[in-house]
Write a protein that holds these residues in place. Structure first.
Motif, short mmCIF file in Angstrom:
data_model
loop_
_atom_site.label_atom_id
_atom_site.label_comp_id
_atom_site.label_asym_id
_atom_site.label_seq_id
_atom_site.Cartn_x
_atom_site.Cartn_y
_atom_site.Cartn_z
N SER A 44 0.82 -1.22 0.00
CA SER A 44 0.00 0.00 0.00
C SER A 44 0.85 1.27 0.00
CB SER A 44 -0.98 0.00 1.18
OG SER A 44 -0.27 -0.03 2.40
N THR A 45 2.00 1.25 0.63
CA THR A 45 2.87 2.43 0.61
C THR A 45 3.36 2.71 -0.80
OG1 THR A 45 3.57 2.09 2.89
CG2 THR A 45 4.99 3.46 1.51
N ARG A 46 3.81 1.68 -1.48
CA ARG A 46 4.27 1.87 -2.86
C ARG A 46 3.12 2.33 -3.76
NH1 ARG A 46 7.91 -2.48 -1.37
NH2 ARG A 46 6.46 -4.07 -2.06
N MET A 47 1.92 1.80 -3.51
CA MET A 47 0.77 2.25 -4.31
C MET A 47 0.47 3.72 -4.05
SD MET A 47 -0.19 -0.05 -6.37
CE MET A 47 -1.71 0.72 -6.90
N ARG A 48 0.57 4.16 -2.82
CA ARG A 48 0.34 5.57 -2.51
C ARG A 48 1.37 6.45 -3.22
NH1 ARG A 48 0.68 5.92 3.56
NH2 ARG A 48 0.25 8.12 3.20
N ILE A 49 2.61 6.01 -3.26
CA ILE A 49 3.65 6.75 -3.98
C ILE A 49 3.31 6.82 -5.46
CG2 ILE A 49 6.07 6.68 -4.72
CD1 ILE A 49 6.72 5.57 -1.88
N LEU A 50 2.92 5.70 -6.03
CA LEU A 50 2.56 5.68 -7.46
C LEU A 50 1.38 6.61 -7.75
CD1 LEU A 50 3.01 1.90 -8.27
CD2 LEU A 50 4.48 3.80 -9.01
N TRP A 51 0.37 6.59 -6.88
CA TRP A 51 -0.79 7.48 -7.09
C TRP A 51 -0.35 8.94 -7.02
CZ3 TRP A 51 -4.71 6.01 -9.61
CH2 TRP A 51 -5.19 4.71 -9.51
N ALA A 52 0.53 9.26 -6.10
CA ALA A 52 1.02 10.63 -6.00
C ALA A 52 1.77 11.02 -7.27
CB ALA A 52 1.92 10.78 -4.77
N LEU A 53 2.61 10.11 -7.75
CA LEU A 53 3.42 10.42 -8.93
C LEU A 53 2.59 10.41 -10.21
CD1 LEU A 53 6.68 8.45 -8.07
CD2 LEU A 53 6.19 10.91 -7.78
N GLU A 54 1.42 9.81 -10.14
CA GLU A 54 0.53 9.89 -11.31
C GLU A 54 0.05 11.32 -11.50
OE1 GLU A 54 -3.38 7.83 -13.26
OE2 GLU A 54 -3.36 8.12 -11.09
N GLU A 55 -0.08 12.04 -10.39
CA GLU A 55 -0.58 13.41 -10.45
C GLU A 55 0.51 14.42 -10.81
OE1 GLU A 55 -3.70 14.36 -10.31
OE2 GLU A 55 -4.30 12.27 -10.04
N HIS A 56 1.74 14.18 -10.29
CA HIS A 56 2.79 15.18 -10.49
C HIS A 56 4.14 14.57 -10.12
CE1 HIS A 56 4.84 19.08 -10.26
NE2 HIS A 56 3.77 19.59 -10.85
N GLU A 57 5.19 14.99 -10.79
CA GLU A 57 6.51 14.52 -10.36
C GLU A 57 6.86 15.19 -9.04
OE1 GLU A 57 9.55 15.34 -13.25
OE2 GLU A 57 9.64 17.44 -12.71
N LEU A 58 7.52 14.43 -8.17
CA LEU A 58 7.82 14.91 -6.83
C LEU A 58 9.20 14.41 -6.41
CD1 LEU A 58 4.40 13.96 -5.20
CD2 LEU A 58 5.16 16.29 -5.71
N TYR A 98 10.97 12.40 -9.10
CA TYR A 98 10.47 11.11 -9.55
C TYR A 98 9.14 11.27 -10.27
CZ TYR A 98 14.09 8.92 -6.80
OH TYR A 98 15.30 8.53 -6.32
N ARG A 99 8.89 10.37 -11.21
CA ARG A 99 7.66 10.34 -11.99
C ARG A 99 7.37 8.89 -12.36
NH1 ARG A 99 11.84 11.51 -15.21
NH2 ARG A 99 12.05 10.38 -17.16
N LEU A 100 6.16 8.63 -12.84
CA LEU A 100 5.87 7.29 -13.34
C LEU A 100 6.78 7.02 -14.54
CD1 LEU A 100 1.96 7.11 -13.23
CD2 LEU A 100 3.61 6.42 -11.50
N ALA A 101 7.20 5.79 -14.68
CA ALA A 101 8.17 5.44 -15.71
C ALA A 101 7.62 5.65 -17.12
CB ALA A 101 8.63 4.00 -15.54
N ASP A 102 6.35 5.33 -17.31
CA ASP A 102 5.76 5.50 -18.64
C ASP A 102 4.24 5.41 -18.53
OD1 ASP A 102 5.08 2.72 -18.62
OD2 ASP A 102 7.02 2.23 -19.46
N ASP A 103 3.59 5.54 -19.66
CA ASP A 103 2.13 5.54 -19.67
C ASP A 103 1.55 4.16 -19.32
OD1 ASP A 103 -0.12 7.30 -20.01
OD2 ASP A 103 -0.66 6.08 -21.75
N HIS A 104 2.32 3.10 -19.52
CA HIS A 104 1.84 1.77 -19.14
C HIS A 104 1.54 1.70 -17.65
CE1 HIS A 104 4.19 0.49 -22.82
NE2 HIS A 104 2.94 0.15 -23.09
#
Length: 118
Positions: A44-58, A98-104
């Motif tokens: 769940s922690t990694r998922m929260r990070i991914l959701w945050a990075l989906e919105e904006h690079e941080l 950091y940001r999501l790696a790609d659109d996938h």
């Protein structure tokens, strides 16, 4: 109330269907790699990070403040996400964003949310 899973009560094996599916199955190595990928997403922690990075690079500091975590804990989770090729980063002076790696990755998150919400 829990639904019971129906169980087949026959001894007949549908050979054509079994052969067809067997030919389409991915290799054992690929199955293990996919399972490991989902293990990374299963935190769940990694998922929260991914959701945050989906919105904006941080940066790590941003994520730590957002998630009420230490920078060390966030860095550890980001290492796991980078190892799974789920996040990427860019350096800007002393900062690392950091940001999501790609659109996938974005699509995986969106599909998971759609599935859970239906």
């Amino acid at each position: 109330m829990r639904k019971e899973t129906p169980i087949c009560d026959c001894e007949l094996i549908h050979g054509d269907a079994v052969r067809y599916v067997h030919e389409k199955m991915p290799s054992e190595d690929l199955v293990y790699d996919v399972a490991d990928f989902f293990k990374v997403l299963g935190d769940s922690t990694r998922m929260r990070i991914l959701w945050a990075l989906e919105e904006h690079e941080l940066c790590v500091c941003d994520l730590a403040a957002l998630l009420s975590m230490t920078k060390s804990a966030v860095s550890h989770q980001l290492r796991e996400l980078r190892a799974a090729s789920l996040v990427a980063y860019r350096k800007s002076g002393k900062n690392v964003f950091y940001r999501l790696a790609d659109d996938h990755v974005r699509q995986i998150l969106e599909r998971a949310m759609e599935h859970i919400c239906e």
